[in-house]
Design an enzyme around this catalytic site. Sequence first.
Site, PDB file in Angstrom:
ATOM      1  N   ALA A  65      78.309  30.915  -1.617  1.00  0.00           N
ATOM      2  CA  ALA A  65      78.317  29.461  -1.662  1.00  0.00           C
ATOM      3  C   ALA A  65      78.586  29.071  -3.107  1.00  0.00           C
ATOM      4  O   ALA A  65      78.333  29.845  -4.029  1.00  0.00           O
ATOM      5  CB  ALA A  65      76.970  28.928  -1.204  1.00  0.00           C
ATOM      6  N   GLY A 111      77.082  33.768   0.746  1.00  0.00           N
ATOM      7  CA  GLY A 111      77.739  33.081   1.865  1.00  0.00           C
ATOM      8  C   GLY A 111      79.002  33.796   2.331  1.00  0.00           C
ATOM      9  O   GLY A 111      79.419  33.628   3.488  1.00  0.00           O
ATOM     10  N   GLU A 114      77.766  36.430   4.590  1.00  0.00           N
ATOM     11  CA  GLU A 114      77.312  35.729   5.801  1.00  0.00           C
ATOM     12  C   GLU A 114      78.499  35.278   6.656  1.00  0.00           C
ATOM     13  O   GLU A 114      78.444  35.341   7.889  1.00  0.00           O
ATOM     14  CB  GLU A 114      76.461  34.517   5.396  1.00  0.00           C
ATOM     15  CG  GLU A 114      75.142  34.927   4.763  1.00  0.00           C
ATOM     16  CD  GLU A 114      74.369  33.749   4.214  1.00  0.00           C
ATOM     17  OE1 GLU A 114      74.834  33.128   3.234  1.00  0.00           O
ATOM     18  OE2 GLU A 114      73.298  33.433   4.753  1.00  0.00           O
ATOM     19  N   GLU A 134      71.403  36.346  -3.490  1.00  0.00           N
ATOM     20  CA  GLU A 134      70.695  35.068  -3.678  1.00  0.00           C
ATOM     21  C   GLU A 134      69.392  35.223  -4.459  1.00  0.00           C
ATOM     22  O   GLU A 134      68.980  34.326  -5.193  1.00  0.00           O
ATOM     23  CB  GLU A 134      70.394  34.416  -2.319  1.00  0.00           C
ATOM     24  CG  GLU A 134      71.605  33.839  -1.603  1.00  0.00           C
ATOM     25  CD  GLU A 134      72.343  34.845  -0.745  1.00  0.00           C
ATOM     26  OE1 GLU A 134      72.090  36.062  -0.854  1.00  0.00           O
ATOM     27  OE2 GLU A 134      73.194  34.406   0.056  1.00  0.00           O
TER      28      GLU A 134
HETATM   29  N1  COA Z   1      79.895  29.812  -7.007  1.00  0.00           N
HETATM   30  C1  COA Z   1      80.577  29.147  -7.954  1.00  0.00           C
HETATM   31  N2  COA Z   1      81.450  29.728  -8.777  1.00  0.00           N
HETATM   32  C2  COA Z   1      81.628  31.054  -8.657  1.00  0.00           C
HETATM   33  C3  COA Z   1      80.938  31.821  -7.712  1.00  0.00           C
HETATM   34  C4  COA Z   1      80.028  31.148  -6.871  1.00  0.00           C
HETATM   35  N3  COA Z   1      79.335  31.780  -5.901  1.00  0.00           N
HETATM   36  N4  COA Z   1      81.309  33.114  -7.857  1.00  0.00           N
HETATM   37  C5  COA Z   1      82.216  33.153  -8.843  1.00  0.00           C
HETATM   38  N5  COA Z   1      82.410  31.901  -9.335  1.00  0.00           N
HETATM   39  C6  COA Z   1      83.311  31.497 -10.409  1.00  0.00           C
HETATM   40  C7  COA Z   1      82.776  31.891 -11.778  1.00  0.00           C
HETATM   41  O1  COA Z   1      81.843  30.939 -12.232  1.00  0.00           O
HETATM   42  C8  COA Z   1      84.049  31.885 -12.601  1.00  0.00           C
HETATM   43  O2  COA Z   1      84.416  30.551 -12.868  1.00  0.00           O
HETATM   44  P1  COA Z   1      84.958  30.140 -14.367  1.00  0.00           P
HETATM   45  O3  COA Z   1      86.205  30.973 -14.534  1.00  0.00           O
HETATM   46  O4  COA Z   1      85.253  28.677 -14.236  1.00  0.00           O
HETATM   47  O5  COA Z   1      83.882  30.500 -15.306  1.00  0.00           O
HETATM   48  C9  COA Z   1      85.081  32.435 -11.605  1.00  0.00           C
HETATM   49  O6  COA Z   1      84.546  32.202 -10.310  1.00  0.00           O
HETATM   50  C10 COA Z   1      85.353  33.924 -11.776  1.00  0.00           C
HETATM   51  O7  COA Z   1      84.103  34.603 -11.689  1.00  0.00           O
HETATM   52  P2  COA Z   1      83.557  35.620 -12.812  1.00  0.00           P
HETATM   53  O8  COA Z   1      82.076  35.649 -12.708  1.00  0.00           O
HETATM   54  O9  COA Z   1      84.148  35.283 -14.127  1.00  0.00           O
HETATM   55  O10 COA Z   1      84.186  36.988 -12.271  1.00  0.00           O
HETATM   56  P3  COA Z   1      83.606  38.456 -12.549  1.00  0.00           P
HETATM   57  O11 COA Z   1      84.676  39.390 -12.074  1.00  0.00           O
HETATM   58  O12 COA Z   1      83.112  38.593 -13.943  1.00  0.00           O
HETATM   59  O13 COA Z   1      82.312  38.601 -11.580  1.00  0.00           O
HETATM   60  C11 COA Z   1      81.112  38.331  -9.502  1.00  0.00           C
HETATM   61  C12 COA Z   1      82.487  38.550 -10.181  1.00  0.00           C
HETATM   62  C13 COA Z   1      81.360  38.114  -8.010  1.00  0.00           C
HETATM   63  C14 COA Z   1      80.211  39.552  -9.723  1.00  0.00           C
HETATM   64  C15 COA Z   1      80.425  37.085 -10.121  1.00  0.00           C
HETATM   65  O14 COA Z   1      81.344  36.000 -10.091  1.00  0.00           O
HETATM   66  C16 COA Z   1      79.184  36.630  -9.388  1.00  0.00           C
HETATM   67  O15 COA Z   1      78.122  37.230  -9.534  1.00  0.00           O
HETATM   68  N6  COA Z   1      79.304  35.519  -8.599  1.00  0.00           N
HETATM   69  C17 COA Z   1      78.178  34.931  -7.912  1.00  0.00           C
HETATM   70  C18 COA Z   1      77.805  35.730  -6.684  1.00  0.00           C
HETATM   71  C19 COA Z   1      76.598  35.106  -6.015  1.00  0.00           C
HETATM   72  O16 COA Z   1      75.506  35.049  -6.554  1.00  0.00           O
HETATM   73  N7  COA Z   1      76.801  34.633  -4.782  1.00  0.00           N
HETATM   74  C20 COA Z   1      75.755  34.075  -4.004  1.00  0.00           C
HETATM   75  C21 COA Z   1      75.734  32.622  -4.146  1.00  0.00           C
HETATM   76  S1  COA Z   1      74.437  31.897  -3.186  1.00  0.00           S
END
Ligand code: COA
Length: 259
Positions: A65, A111, A114, A134
């Site tokens: 999400a 999400g 999910e 989460e």
């Molecule tokens: N919601 C909002 N933005 C998200 C996102 C999310 N769930 N997951 C990734 N993004 C965004 C990042 O903020 C970043 O945006 P920016 O370029 O404007 O800063 C962009 O997507 C790229 O992500 P980034 O984190 O730079 O890539 P990465 O390769 O370093 O890491 C992940 C990849 C998936 C490990 C990392 O993005 C992450 O941990 N995301 C969240 C996962 C999460 O907690 N999901 C559950 C949500 S309830």
Amino acid sequence: MYQTLLTSLENGILTVTINRPEKLNALNKDVITELASVISEIENNNEIRSAIITGAGPKSFVAGADISEFVGLSKEEGENLARHGQETVFNRIERSAKPIVAAVNGFALGGGCELAMSCHFRLASDNARFGQPEVNLGLIPGYGGTQRLVQLVGKGRALELLLSGNMVDAATAAQWGLVNHVTTPDELLAKTRALLDTINSKAPIAVAHCIAAANAVYDESQNGYETEIRAFGESFATDDMREGTSAFLEKRKPAFTGK
Ligand code: COA
């Protein structure tokens, strides 16, 4: 027609690509609203026999999400967000009479995991990673993840993922039963489409009955054996059952009409 989704219909298969690659295809309000619309399209368009959900870009299916939309939400707003998503998207995918399959092309987190789990089954590319992170945010899944993860991988493995926030790779996900097949990234959509071509050649009412009966296992309001008995009986009232059995006895391929 959609702002956050790309759709294409070929051979009765609607491919739905979540298209926010710069945010790793995170599910914001617009994506949820448009997924609800695309599910209505799948339900109502007779040319669509089945659907694939995948993510744009080489890196991510859906990274969760959209966390930026969580800031400042109250308890009631949080509850509403989860309920709205479950009712308008996730539960409807699971209950769809037409098969909806996830082609997981990268991160399937929160999400995203999910969403993949609400689909009828999943294929993954070898770079896919699954997790429910989460807990890292002081949250829990809200789109059915605690329920469907236990259903798919069992309680011990589910709780390991839910409590640790750790990710598993595609090979582990396959070993755990979370995904059915692992392919190279290049072959993912072709392999998913080939499987749906096979399913689309079957009798649509029988396909829908299989989905409903399998879902009944997890629905406490129904006796699944009774659901199966009724659906089995209903099959005998279809043209396709007569066609399927006649074709077998006449040693020819059946020509199903969906009636
Ligand atoms: N919601 C909002 N933005 C998200 C996102 C999310 N769930 N997951 C990734 N993004 C965004 C990042 O903020 C970043 O945006 P920016 O370029 O404007 O800063 C962009 O997507 C790229 O992500 P980034 O984190 O730079 O890539 P990465 O390769 O370093 O890491 C992940 C990849 C998936 C490990 C990392 O993005 C992450 O941990 N995301 C969240 C996962 C999460 O907690 N999901 C559950 C949500 S309830």
